[in-house]
Design a protein around this motif. Structure first.
Motif, mmCIF file in Angstrom:
data_model
loop_
_atom_site.group_PDB
_atom_site.id
_atom_site.type_symbol
_atom_site.label_atom_id
_atom_site.label_comp_id
_atom_site.label_asym_id
_atom_site.label_seq_id
_atom_site.Cartn_x
_atom_site.Cartn_y
_atom_site.Cartn_z
ATOM 1 N N SER A 154 -9.464 13.185 51.824
ATOM 2 C CA SER A 154 -8.229 12.646 51.283
ATOM 3 C C SER A 154 -8.468 11.237 50.775
ATOM 4 C CB SER A 154 -7.174 12.631 52.373
ATOM 5 O OG SER A 154 -6.102 11.867 51.972
ATOM 6 N N VAL A 156 -6.870 8.759 50.815
ATOM 7 C CA VAL A 156 -5.751 8.069 51.451
ATOM 8 C C VAL A 156 -5.755 6.625 51.011
ATOM 9 C CG1 VAL A 156 -4.745 7.357 53.614
ATOM 10 C CG2 VAL A 156 -5.830 9.595 53.403
ATOM 11 N N SER A 161 -0.080 3.968 57.033
ATOM 12 C CA SER A 161 -0.361 5.283 57.581
ATOM 13 C C SER A 161 -1.813 5.423 57.981
ATOM 14 C CB SER A 161 -0.001 6.345 56.552
ATOM 15 O OG SER A 161 -0.785 6.171 55.396
ATOM 16 N N LYS A 165 -3.826 7.566 61.574
ATOM 17 C CA LYS A 165 -4.523 8.831 61.481
ATOM 18 C C LYS A 165 -5.400 9.059 62.705
ATOM 19 C CE LYS A 165 -8.230 6.819 58.706
ATOM 20 N NZ LYS A 165 -8.835 6.834 57.382
ATOM 21 N N GLY A 246 2.344 13.590 55.918
ATOM 22 C CA GLY A 246 1.907 12.796 54.771
ATOM 23 C C GLY A 246 2.945 12.766 53.685
ATOM 24 N N ALA A 307 -1.952 11.205 59.212
ATOM 25 C CA ALA A 307 -0.946 10.822 58.230
ATOM 26 C C ALA A 307 -1.653 10.610 56.891
ATOM 27 C CB ALA A 307 -0.243 9.549 58.649
ATOM 28 N N MET A 308 -1.271 11.370 55.911
ATOM 29 C CA MET A 308 -1.991 11.346 54.633
ATOM 30 C C MET A 308 -1.090 10.817 53.526
ATOM 31 S SD MET A 308 -3.792 15.049 54.911
ATOM 32 C CE MET A 308 -4.960 14.736 53.598
ATOM 33 N N ARG A 309 -1.749 10.256 52.553
ATOM 34 C CA ARG A 309 -1.045 9.845 51.334
ATOM 35 C C ARG A 309 -1.872 10.389 50.179
ATOM 36 N NH1 ARG A 309 2.592 5.864 49.709
ATOM 37 N NH2 ARG A 309 2.209 4.970 47.647
#
Lengths: 417, 191
Positions: A154, A156, A161, A165, A246, A307-309
């Motif tokens: 990811s 990210v 966030s 993780k 996310g 927690a992803m973005r």
């Protein structure tokens, strides 16, 4: 008449410092004035006790403090109220910032997405019915393109966030704070919900078929028969090993994408982003691979990391991205792979191998992956010597988990000593 | 001569400050007035309590009384008024204190005979003759003390030296002599 003596003269009188005539004047004044006599007697009593400390300044100070207290109290109360109001304001502001602002801002962003923005709904690729043509006509303006699937960590972005993780507590915190939308794992319901939401206006224009027929129709449009719904697994909460949260955003505009689909390739579970672009998906794997799809964007695969973005790139103009159907996903054959990623796994394995001090060499192993992601049935494909073979098997057995592939083939890994 | 005026006096009279206090209810004004008479009140209290700490407490208590009383009474001469308030406070406190026995008849100082500036020469002469007759009627010690103090203008100390009386005795003879003299003169005038 006799002059009224002052306090200093009275004291001198008491100390015997006055002449007889002056003393007589004081006494005559005192005899003529009751209050003066009392004062004189008081001074004499004080003198008799040997008290020399002048208490008058102290008394005047006390009177001063007492008589000016109300004004000071008013001032004190004023400052106290101001302080209290300021404290409440700060607390209120922090409260708004923590609980209200992020959500409201994101909601505003979501609401500001112009109609020209790419649709975030699943797009039907196989329908040929008139109703579907209507839908397609509406969506023809959207870019379409065969997407190139990529598996990558990811991307990210730097955000708060990141700090959350890979932390169970952080995941729980994310669950508590991030507005999420949990989508049932039933595929038909998912697809129907998605399409029903996005095309409710169009659906209202047409005669709505019975719900069961509609679900069947939508399932057919999704490119698979009803029975394929069994390919999507229901994930029991007891089996959930990881929860991934996310937000999906447009890489170009940085705005959240609502209605994007997140699919766990292993478990065939689905989730959909809410109006703020947020999602949550549970998996029986610790590091599930998530496929993110949204119309008008390139489909991307990401290894779940707390927690992803995730920023989706837009598909090139004139080309519409075809979201993957369950059939597409099932058709894609993925190899088994280390949950922590190949590079990290290689680094881990090779470091252990070198610290074993068994000399240079290579051992290639073949093995299966059980439901818990553990290597099983490890066999030697290419031996590097008995000791190295034994050590390589031990390293894999005690090493990090794997993600079982969908190719039904044994996993292979070479340990370099 | 202003006896107990505070050095902080800004030239305003007690009564003017009181008037301003009535209008503004600024306790600071009342405090300023009261501070002018703090010494007098303290020594009046000390005269009765014979205790510095109790006297200081009494000064503060009287100020608290003052806040309530000053609004209810018309005060024409604050110094005299506050003296009466202070003295009454002390006497009430001593009465409430059962452990102390005070002979108030001994403690009270009688006011001197009020002058009569309006009376004519004949009336004044009559009063002087009446006073001379009454002095002769006083007990011997009182008569000697009164004559030495008022007529020969001797101080207490000189009287003790001349008569051999104690200081307290001299004061007592003078006070009692004044009281008896006053009663005698009033009786003579009635006749």
């Amino acid at each position: 008449m006799y002059n009224r003596p002052d306090i200093a003269q009275l004291r001198r009188y008491v100390r015997g410092e006055l002449s007889p005539q002056q003393m007589h004047e004081v006494e005559r004044a005192a005899e003529a004035d009751e209050s003066l006599m009392d004062v004189l007697l008081g001074i004499e009593a004080e003198h008799a006790q040997g008290l020399t400390h002048d208490v008058i300044p102290e008394l005047q100070q006390r009177i001063q403090q007492r008589s000016h207290v109300p004004a000071r109290r008013t001032s004190s109360y004023l400052y106290r109220w101001i302080g209290l109001a300021a404290s409440l304001l700060i607390v209120f502001g922090i409260g708004i910032y923590v609980f209200m602002q992020p959500e409201s801002v994101q909601q505003q962003i979501a609401q500001r997405i112009p109609p020209s923005e790419p649709s975030n709904t699943m797009r039907d690729t196989t329908s040929s019915s008139s109703e579907d043509n209507t839908i397609l006509d509406r969506e023809e303006a959207l870019p379409t393109k065969d997407h190139e699937t990529k598996l990558a960590y990811s991307n990210v972005e730097a955000s708060a966030s990141n700090r959350l993780k890979n932390s169970d507590a952080a995941r729980q915190a994310a669950l508590d704070t991030i507005p999420i939308q949990i989508i049932p794992s039933n595929a038909e319901e998912l697809v129907s919900m998605s399409l029903r939401d996005d095309h409710s206006t169009l659906a209202s224009r047409n005669s709505a078929p019975p719900m069961q027929d509609r679900i069947s129709m939508l399932s057919a449009r999704a490119g698979r028969p009803m029975r394929q719904s069994n390919e999507l697994q229901s994930v029991s909460l007891q089996d959930v090993k990881s929860i991934t949260t996310g937000i999906i955003i447009d890489h170009q505009t940085q705005k959240p994408i609502a209605g994007a689909l997140i699919r766990d390739q292993e478990m065939n579970t689905l989730a959909k982003t809410d109006s703020t672009g947020r999602f949550i998906v549970g998996s029986t794997n610790e590091k599930p691979v998530l496929t993110i799809q949204s119309n008008g964007f390139e489909t991307a695969d990401h290894v779940a990391e707390g927690a992803m973005r995730i920023a989706l790139k837009r598909a090139p103009n004139g080309a519409a991205t075809e979201p993957r159907t369950a059939r597409d996903v099932s058709a894609k054959r993925l190899k088994s792979r280390p949950a922590i990623g190949s590079q990290a796994y290689q680094l881990y394995v090779n470091n252990l191998a070198k610290t074993s001090a068994l000399g240079a060499g290579e051992v290639t192993l073949l093995f299966g992956i059980n439901a818990q992601g553990r290597p099983i049935g490890i066999t030697i494909k290419k031996s590097g010597g008995k000791k190295r073979d034994k050590e390589a098997i031990k390293i894999l057995e005690n090493g990090p988990n794997w993600i079982k592939g969908t190719d039904d083939e044994l996993a292979e890994w070479t340990v370099q000593f | 001569m202003e006896l107990f005026k505070s050095s902080k006096s800004d030239g305003k009279s007690d009564e003017l400050l009181l008037s301003q206090y009535h209008e503004s209810k600024d306790l600071g004004l009342l405090g300023d007035v009261y501070q002018r008479h703090t010494e007098m009140i303290y020594y009046v209290c000390f005269r009765y309590f014979k205790d510095s700490e109790r006297s200081k407490d009494a000064v503060m208590q009287i100020f608290e009384e003052l806040i309530g009383k000053v609004d209810r009474q018309e005060i024409k001469n604050f110094q005299k008024w506050i003296y009466v308030v202070a003295k009454n406070h002390c006497l009430m406190a001593l009465r409430a204190d059962k452990s102390q026995k005070v002979d108030f008849s001994e403690s009270f100082v009688e006011f001197s005979v009020a002058p009569h500036p309006e009376e004519d020469y004949a009336t004044k002469e009559d009063r002087l003759q009446a006073m001379e007759r009454c002095i002769e009627k006083l007990p011997e010690k009182q008569k000697i003390a009164i004559q030495l103090f008022f007529l020969q203008e001797k101080c207490y100390k000189e009287i003790t030296t001349l008569t051999g009386y104690s200081m307290d005795g001299v004061k007592s003879y003078i006070q009692n002599g004044k009281r008896n003299l006053k009663q005698c003169i009033e009786k003579e005038q009635d006749v």
